[in-house]
Motif scaffolding. Structure first.
Motif, PDB file in Angstrom:
ATOM      1  N   TYR A 142       0.854  -1.186   0.000  1.00 26.79           N
ATOM      2  CA  TYR A 142       0.000   0.000   0.000  1.00 26.79           C
ATOM      3  C   TYR A 142       0.892   1.237   0.000  1.00 26.79           C
ATOM      4  N   SER A 143       0.409   2.289  -0.636  1.00 28.16           N
ATOM      5  CA  SER A 143       1.137   3.548  -0.617  1.00 28.16           C
ATOM      6  C   SER A 143       1.146   4.114   0.800  1.00 28.16           C
ATOM      7  N   ASN A 144       2.288   4.647   1.227  1.00 27.99           N
ATOM      8  CA  ASN A 144       2.350   5.279   2.541  1.00 27.99           C
ATOM      9  C   ASN A 144       1.594   6.598   2.589  1.00 27.99           C
ATOM     10  N   PHE A 145       1.145   7.081   1.436  1.00 24.01           N
ATOM     11  CA  PHE A 145       0.283   8.264   1.410  1.00 24.01           C
ATOM     12  C   PHE A 145      -1.190   7.887   1.574  1.00 24.01           C
ATOM     13  N   ASN A 146      -1.489   6.610   1.595  1.00 22.60           N
ATOM     14  CA  ASN A 146      -2.859   6.144   1.786  1.00 22.60           C
ATOM     15  C   ASN A 146      -3.082   5.848   3.267  1.00 22.60           C
ATOM     16  N   LEU A 147      -4.042   6.516   3.878  1.00 19.72           N
ATOM     17  CA  LEU A 147      -4.327   6.344   5.302  1.00 19.72           C
ATOM     18  C   LEU A 147      -5.675   5.662   5.531  1.00 19.72           C
ATOM     19  N   VAL A 148      -6.211   5.003   4.506  1.00 17.92           N
ATOM     20  CA  VAL A 148      -7.549   4.411   4.564  1.00 17.92           C
ATOM     21  C   VAL A 148      -7.453   2.906   4.364  1.00 17.92           C
ATOM     22  N   GLY A 149      -8.216   2.147   5.168  1.00 12.90           N
ATOM     23  CA  GLY A 149      -8.285   0.700   4.995  1.00 12.90           C
ATOM     24  C   GLY A 149      -7.499  -0.046   6.053  1.00 12.90           C
ATOM     25  N   ALA A 150      -7.933  -1.285   6.305  1.00 15.66           N
ATOM     26  CA  ALA A 150      -7.321  -2.086   7.359  1.00 15.66           C
ATOM     27  C   ALA A 150      -5.865  -2.410   7.076  1.00 15.66           C
ATOM     28  N   ALA A 151      -5.503  -2.504   5.800  1.00 21.09           N
ATOM     29  CA  ALA A 151      -4.141  -2.900   5.439  1.00 21.09           C
ATOM     30  C   ALA A 151      -3.202  -1.711   5.222  1.00 21.09           C
ATOM     31  N   GLN A 152      -3.706  -0.483   5.371  1.00 24.60           N
ATOM     32  CA  GLN A 152      -2.840   0.683   5.141  1.00 24.60           C
ATOM     33  C   GLN A 152      -1.750   0.750   6.207  1.00 24.60           C
ATOM     34  N   VAL A 153      -0.603   1.267   5.808  1.00 20.03           N
ATOM     35  CA  VAL A 153       0.522   1.393   6.743  1.00 20.03           C
ATOM     36  C   VAL A 153       0.990   2.846   6.853  1.00 20.03           C
ATOM     37  N   GLY A 154       0.231   3.777   6.269  1.00 19.86           N
ATOM     38  CA  GLY A 154       0.637   5.173   6.289  1.00 19.86           C
ATOM     39  C   GLY A 154       0.710   5.741   7.694  1.00 19.86           C
ATOM     40  N   LYS A 155      -0.301   5.478   8.515  1.00 20.15           N
ATOM     41  CA  LYS A 155      -0.297   6.009   9.885  1.00 20.15           C
ATOM     42  C   LYS A 155       0.821   5.379  10.706  1.00 20.15           C
ATOM     43  N   SER A 156       1.031   4.076  10.524  1.00 17.59           N
ATOM     44  CA  SER A 156       2.137   3.417  11.225  1.00 17.59           C
ATOM     45  C   SER A 156       3.462   4.041  10.830  1.00 17.59           C
ATOM     46  N   SER A 157       3.611   4.328   9.552  1.00 20.94           N
ATOM     47  CA  SER A 157       4.867   4.883   9.069  1.00 20.94           C
ATOM     48  C   SER A 157       5.119   6.274   9.644  1.00 20.94           C
ATOM     49  N   LEU A 158       4.097   7.106   9.691  1.00 22.70           N
ATOM     50  CA  LEU A 158       4.272   8.464  10.200  1.00 22.70           C
ATOM     51  C   LEU A 158       4.578   8.463  11.697  1.00 22.70           C
ATOM     52  N   THR A 159       3.872   7.648  12.479  1.00 26.77           N
ATOM     53  CA  THR A 159       4.193   7.576  13.908  1.00 26.77           C
ATOM     54  C   THR A 159       5.577   6.966  14.097  1.00 26.77           C
ATOM     55  N   GLY A 160       5.916   5.993  13.258  1.00 26.92           N
ATOM     56  CA  GLY A 160       7.234   5.378  13.340  1.00 26.92           C
ATOM     57  C   GLY A 160       8.345   6.370  13.057  1.00 26.92           C
TER      58      GLY A 160
END
Length: 294
Positions: free
Chosen positions: A161-179
Protein backbone atom coordinates in the motif's frame (compact mmCIF):
# COMPACT_ATOMS: atom_id res chain seq x y z
CA UNK A 1 32.98 -6.98 -1.40
CA UNK A 2 30.70 -9.87 -2.28
CA UNK A 3 27.12 -10.18 -1.18
CA UNK A 4 28.02 -13.09 1.02
CA UNK A 5 30.74 -11.08 2.74
CA UNK A 6 28.47 -8.16 3.57
CA UNK A 7 26.22 -10.32 5.78
CA UNK A 8 27.22 -10.28 9.46
CA UNK A 9 26.34 -12.12 12.63
CA UNK A 10 23.81 -11.01 15.25
CA UNK A 11 23.03 -12.51 18.65
CA UNK A 12 19.32 -11.70 18.77
CA UNK A 13 16.56 -11.01 16.26
CA UNK A 14 13.66 -8.74 17.20
CA UNK A 15 10.47 -8.19 15.22
CA UNK A 16 8.03 -5.43 16.15
CA UNK A 17 4.56 -5.34 14.64
CA UNK A 18 3.75 -1.62 14.77
CA UNK A 19 0.60 0.49 15.08
CA UNK A 20 -0.26 4.02 14.07
CA UNK A 21 -3.55 4.07 15.98
CA UNK A 22 -4.59 6.96 18.19
CA UNK A 23 -4.27 6.44 21.93
CA UNK A 24 -1.75 5.39 24.53
CA UNK A 25 -1.65 1.58 24.68
CA UNK A 26 -1.96 -0.56 21.57
CA UNK A 27 -2.75 -4.25 21.37
CA UNK A 28 -1.75 -3.95 17.72
CA UNK A 29 1.90 -3.61 18.75
CA UNK A 30 3.63 -6.96 19.32
CA UNK A 31 7.27 -7.72 20.08
CA UNK A 32 9.05 -11.06 19.56
CA UNK A 33 12.69 -12.10 19.99
CA UNK A 34 14.58 -15.06 18.54
CA UNK A 35 17.98 -16.12 19.88
CA UNK A 36 20.79 -16.87 17.46
CA UNK A 37 21.64 -19.89 19.62
CA UNK A 38 18.31 -21.49 18.67
CA UNK A 39 14.94 -22.24 20.20
CA UNK A 40 11.54 -20.88 19.24
CA UNK A 41 10.93 -17.13 19.11
CA UNK A 42 9.44 -15.63 22.26
CA UNK A 43 6.83 -12.91 22.69
CA UNK A 44 7.72 -10.06 25.01
CA UNK A 45 4.55 -9.72 27.12
CA UNK A 46 2.55 -6.51 27.49
CA UNK A 47 -0.84 -7.51 28.98
CA UNK A 48 -2.35 -4.06 28.55
CA UNK A 49 -0.70 -3.39 25.21
CA UNK A 50 2.48 -1.48 24.42
CA UNK A 51 2.89 2.27 24.24
CA UNK A 52 5.10 3.71 21.53
CA UNK A 53 7.18 5.39 24.23
CA UNK A 54 7.83 1.97 25.80
CA UNK A 55 8.99 0.60 22.45
CA UNK A 56 11.36 3.56 22.11
CA UNK A 57 12.81 2.70 25.52
CA UNK A 58 13.22 -0.93 24.49
CA UNK A 59 15.03 0.17 21.36
CA UNK A 60 17.43 2.54 23.08
CA UNK A 61 17.93 0.96 26.50
CA UNK A 62 16.67 -2.58 26.94
CA UNK A 63 17.07 -4.80 23.90
CA UNK A 64 20.18 -7.03 24.03
CA UNK A 65 23.30 -5.70 22.38
CA UNK A 66 24.05 -6.90 18.85
CA UNK A 67 20.39 -7.30 17.88
CA UNK A 68 18.88 -7.10 14.42
CA UNK A 69 15.62 -5.21 15.03
CA UNK A 70 12.83 -5.13 12.47
CA UNK A 71 10.11 -2.47 12.55
CA UNK A 72 6.98 -3.17 10.51
CA UNK A 73 6.50 0.28 9.00
CA UNK A 74 7.70 2.42 6.13
CA UNK A 75 10.83 4.32 7.04
CA UNK A 76 10.15 6.99 4.41
CA UNK A 77 7.71 8.20 1.76
CA UNK A 78 7.97 8.04 -2.04
CA UNK A 79 10.48 10.54 -3.39
CA UNK A 80 12.15 9.27 -6.57
CA UNK A 81 8.95 9.08 -8.64
CA UNK A 82 8.32 12.85 -8.37
CA UNK A 83 11.76 14.05 -7.23
CA UNK A 84 10.23 15.21 -3.95
CA UNK A 85 8.18 13.87 -1.05
CA UNK A 86 5.72 16.75 -1.45
CA UNK A 87 6.09 18.21 -4.96
CA UNK A 88 5.27 21.91 -5.07
CA UNK A 89 5.70 22.48 -1.33
CA UNK A 90 8.74 24.67 -0.75
CA UNK A 91 9.30 23.08 2.68
CA UNK A 92 9.44 19.54 1.28
CA UNK A 93 12.39 17.80 3.01
CA UNK A 94 15.45 16.72 0.99
CA UNK A 95 15.89 13.24 2.50
CA UNK A 96 14.44 10.68 4.91
CA UNK A 97 16.12 12.01 8.05
CA UNK A 98 14.84 15.52 7.32
CA UNK A 99 11.38 14.03 6.78
CA UNK A 100 11.51 12.36 10.22
CA UNK A 101 12.48 15.66 11.81
CA UNK A 102 9.69 17.51 9.99
CA UNK A 103 7.01 15.01 11.05
CA UNK A 104 8.23 15.11 14.64
CA UNK A 105 8.35 18.91 14.72
CA UNK A 106 4.84 19.37 13.31
CA UNK A 107 3.50 16.72 15.71
CA UNK A 108 5.38 17.98 18.77
CA UNK A 109 2.15 18.61 20.68
CA UNK A 110 0.59 15.24 19.74
CA UNK A 111 0.53 12.82 22.66
CA UNK A 112 1.78 9.22 22.54
CA UNK A 113 4.03 9.85 19.53
CA UNK A 114 1.00 10.05 17.28
CA UNK A 115 1.01 11.93 13.98
CA UNK A 116 -2.45 13.50 13.80
CA UNK A 117 -1.13 17.03 13.37
CA UNK A 118 0.85 16.02 10.30
CA UNK A 119 -2.08 14.23 8.68
CA UNK A 120 -4.30 17.26 9.34
CA UNK A 121 -1.67 19.86 8.42
CA UNK A 122 -3.18 22.36 5.94
CA UNK A 123 -0.46 21.66 3.36
CA UNK A 124 0.70 18.11 4.16
CA UNK A 125 -2.90 16.83 4.11
CA UNK A 126 -3.10 17.63 0.38
CA UNK A 127 -0.81 14.67 -0.33
CA UNK A 128 -2.73 12.00 1.62
CA UNK A 129 -5.89 9.97 1.18
CA UNK A 130 -7.79 10.20 4.46
CA UNK A 131 -11.00 8.75 5.89
CA UNK A 132 -14.36 10.17 4.94
CA UNK A 133 -13.56 10.39 1.26
CA UNK A 134 -10.99 13.11 1.87
CA UNK A 135 -8.45 12.65 -0.88
CA UNK A 136 -5.90 15.42 -1.09
CA UNK A 137 -5.53 17.18 -4.41
CA UNK A 138 -1.90 16.04 -4.60
CA UNK A 139 -2.51 12.39 -3.63
CA UNK A 140 -2.13 11.33 -7.26
CA UNK A 141 -5.22 9.14 -7.66
CA UNK A 142 -5.47 5.39 -8.02
CA UNK A 143 -3.45 3.41 -5.50
CA UNK A 144 -1.20 6.37 -4.83
CA UNK A 145 2.56 6.76 -5.06
CA UNK A 146 5.08 4.03 -4.24
CA UNK A 147 8.72 3.88 -3.21
CA UNK A 148 11.22 1.92 -5.27
CA UNK A 149 11.30 -0.82 -2.64
CA UNK A 150 7.51 -1.14 -2.73
CA UNK A 151 7.58 -1.56 -6.50
CA UNK A 152 10.12 -4.35 -5.94
CA UNK A 153 7.81 -5.90 -3.32
CA UNK A 154 5.04 -6.06 -5.90
CA UNK A 155 7.33 -7.94 -8.30
CA UNK A 156 7.83 -10.51 -5.52
CA UNK A 157 4.08 -11.12 -5.31
CA UNK A 158 3.31 -8.81 -2.40
CA UNK A 159 0.50 -6.25 -2.34
CA UNK A 160 2.03 -3.08 -0.91
CA UNK A 161 0.00 0.00 0.00
CA UNK A 162 1.14 3.55 -0.62
CA UNK A 163 2.35 5.28 2.54
CA UNK A 164 0.28 8.26 1.41
CA UNK A 165 -2.86 6.14 1.79
CA UNK A 166 -4.33 6.34 5.30
CA UNK A 167 -7.55 4.41 4.56
CA UNK A 168 -8.28 0.70 4.99
CA UNK A 169 -7.32 -2.09 7.36
CA UNK A 170 -4.14 -2.90 5.44
CA UNK A 171 -2.84 0.68 5.14
CA UNK A 172 0.52 1.39 6.74
CA UNK A 173 0.64 5.17 6.29
CA UNK A 174 -0.30 6.01 9.88
CA UNK A 175 2.14 3.42 11.23
CA UNK A 176 4.87 4.88 9.07
CA UNK A 177 4.27 8.46 10.20
CA UNK A 178 4.19 7.58 13.91
CA UNK A 179 7.23 5.38 13.34
CA UNK A 180 9.11 8.33 11.87
CA UNK A 181 8.78 10.13 15.19
CA UNK A 182 10.48 7.15 16.85
CA UNK A 183 13.13 6.92 14.13
CA UNK A 184 13.94 10.60 14.59
CA UNK A 185 14.68 9.88 18.26
CA UNK A 186 17.05 7.06 17.30
CA UNK A 187 19.37 9.44 15.44
CA UNK A 188 22.86 9.10 16.86
CA UNK A 189 21.72 6.29 19.15
CA UNK A 190 20.85 3.35 16.88
CA UNK A 191 21.57 2.99 13.13
CA UNK A 192 18.68 2.52 10.73
CA UNK A 193 19.73 0.55 7.63
CA UNK A 194 20.19 1.49 4.79
CA UNK A 195 19.78 5.17 5.65
CA UNK A 196 22.75 4.41 7.90
CA UNK A 197 25.34 1.94 6.63
CA UNK A 198 25.40 -1.52 8.19
CA UNK A 199 27.73 -1.29 11.21
CA UNK A 200 30.40 -3.92 11.69
CA UNK A 201 29.07 -4.66 15.16
CA UNK A 202 26.25 -3.71 17.50
CA UNK A 203 22.52 -3.45 16.93
CA UNK A 204 20.79 -2.10 13.85
CA UNK A 205 17.17 -1.33 12.91
CA UNK A 206 15.68 -2.40 9.57
CA UNK A 207 12.29 -1.92 7.97
CA UNK A 208 10.36 -5.17 7.69
CA UNK A 209 7.24 -6.26 5.84
CA UNK A 210 5.78 -9.20 7.73
CA UNK A 211 4.18 -10.64 4.59
CA UNK A 212 7.69 -11.35 3.27
CA UNK A 213 8.42 -13.47 6.34
CA UNK A 214 5.10 -15.28 6.01
CA UNK A 215 5.79 -16.04 2.35
CA UNK A 216 9.23 -17.40 3.26
CA UNK A 217 7.42 -19.58 5.81
CA UNK A 218 5.22 -21.14 3.14
CA UNK A 219 2.22 -18.80 3.21
CA UNK A 220 0.86 -16.93 0.19
CA UNK A 221 0.65 -13.14 0.09
CA UNK A 222 -3.16 -13.34 0.31
CA UNK A 223 -2.98 -15.73 3.29
CA UNK A 224 -0.09 -14.20 5.15
CA UNK A 225 -2.01 -13.73 8.40
CA UNK A 226 -1.76 -16.63 10.86
CA UNK A 227 -4.46 -16.99 13.51
CA UNK A 228 -3.85 -20.39 15.11
CA UNK A 229 -0.90 -21.83 17.02
CA UNK A 230 -1.08 -24.93 14.87
CA UNK A 231 -0.54 -22.93 11.67
CA UNK A 232 2.09 -20.88 13.44
CA UNK A 233 4.12 -23.98 14.28
CA UNK A 234 3.95 -25.12 10.65
CA UNK A 235 5.28 -21.73 9.53
CA UNK A 236 8.06 -21.82 12.12
CA UNK A 237 9.07 -25.31 11.02
CA UNK A 238 9.35 -24.06 7.44
CA UNK A 239 11.82 -21.48 8.73
CA UNK A 240 13.89 -24.08 10.57
CA UNK A 241 12.62 -22.97 13.97
CA UNK A 242 11.39 -25.18 16.83
CA UNK A 243 7.64 -24.88 17.46
CA UNK A 244 5.96 -23.02 20.29
CA UNK A 245 3.97 -26.18 20.98
CA UNK A 246 0.73 -24.42 21.91
CA UNK A 247 -2.82 -24.96 20.66
CA UNK A 248 -5.73 -22.71 19.83
CA UNK A 249 -6.08 -19.20 18.42
CA UNK A 250 -3.47 -16.46 18.35
CA UNK A 251 -3.89 -12.87 17.25
CA UNK A 252 -2.21 -12.03 13.97
CA UNK A 253 -0.11 -9.23 15.48
CA UNK A 254 1.61 -11.74 17.76
CA UNK A 255 1.99 -14.34 15.02
CA UNK A 256 3.39 -11.72 12.62
CA UNK A 257 6.04 -10.79 15.18
CA UNK A 258 6.92 -14.40 16.02
CA UNK A 259 7.24 -15.56 12.42
CA UNK A 260 9.23 -12.48 11.42
CA UNK A 261 11.66 -12.85 14.33
CA UNK A 262 12.32 -16.45 13.27
CA UNK A 263 12.68 -15.34 9.65
CA UNK A 264 15.16 -12.59 10.52
CA UNK A 265 17.35 -15.23 12.18
CA UNK A 266 17.82 -17.00 8.84
CA UNK A 267 17.42 -14.05 6.45
CA UNK A 268 20.16 -12.03 8.15
CA UNK A 269 22.73 -14.46 6.74
CA UNK A 270 21.65 -13.77 3.15
CA UNK A 271 24.11 -11.26 1.72
CA UNK A 272 21.73 -10.39 -1.14
CA UNK A 273 19.33 -8.86 1.36
CA UNK A 274 22.02 -6.45 2.54
CA UNK A 275 23.02 -5.50 -1.01
CA UNK A 276 19.82 -5.64 -3.08
CA UNK A 277 20.04 -5.09 -6.82
CA UNK A 278 17.61 -2.16 -6.86
CA UNK A 279 19.18 -0.18 -4.03
CA UNK A 280 21.71 2.62 -4.47
CA UNK A 281 22.98 5.40 -2.23
CA UNK A 282 20.40 7.94 -3.40
CA UNK A 283 17.47 5.61 -2.85
CA UNK A 284 18.84 4.68 0.58
CA UNK A 285 18.99 8.30 1.73
CA UNK A 286 15.67 9.39 0.22
CA UNK A 287 13.38 6.38 0.51
CA UNK A 288 15.07 3.70 2.59
CA UNK A 289 14.47 0.02 1.81
CA UNK A 290 12.60 -3.01 3.09
CA UNK A 291 14.90 -5.75 4.40
CA UNK A 292 14.33 -8.98 2.49
CA UNK A 293 13.59 -7.30 -0.84
CA UNK A 294 16.50 -8.30 -3.05
Amino acid sequence: MTKQQIARAFDHFVAIDWSGAIGSRHRGIAVAIADAAGGPPVLVPAPQGWTREEILRLLTEEFPANSLIGLDLGTSLPFLDRKAFFPGWEDSPPDARSLWAMVDQICAADEHLSATSFVDHPIASRYFRRHGGREGVAFGGGRGRFRVTECAQALMGCKPYSNFNLVGAAQVGKSSLTGMRVLHRLTGRLPVWPIDSLPQNGSVVVEIYTALAAMAAGRSASRSKIRSHEDLDIALANLGSPPLGKAGPIDDHSSDALVTAAWLRTASRNGAYWQPEGLNAKIAQMEGWTFGVS
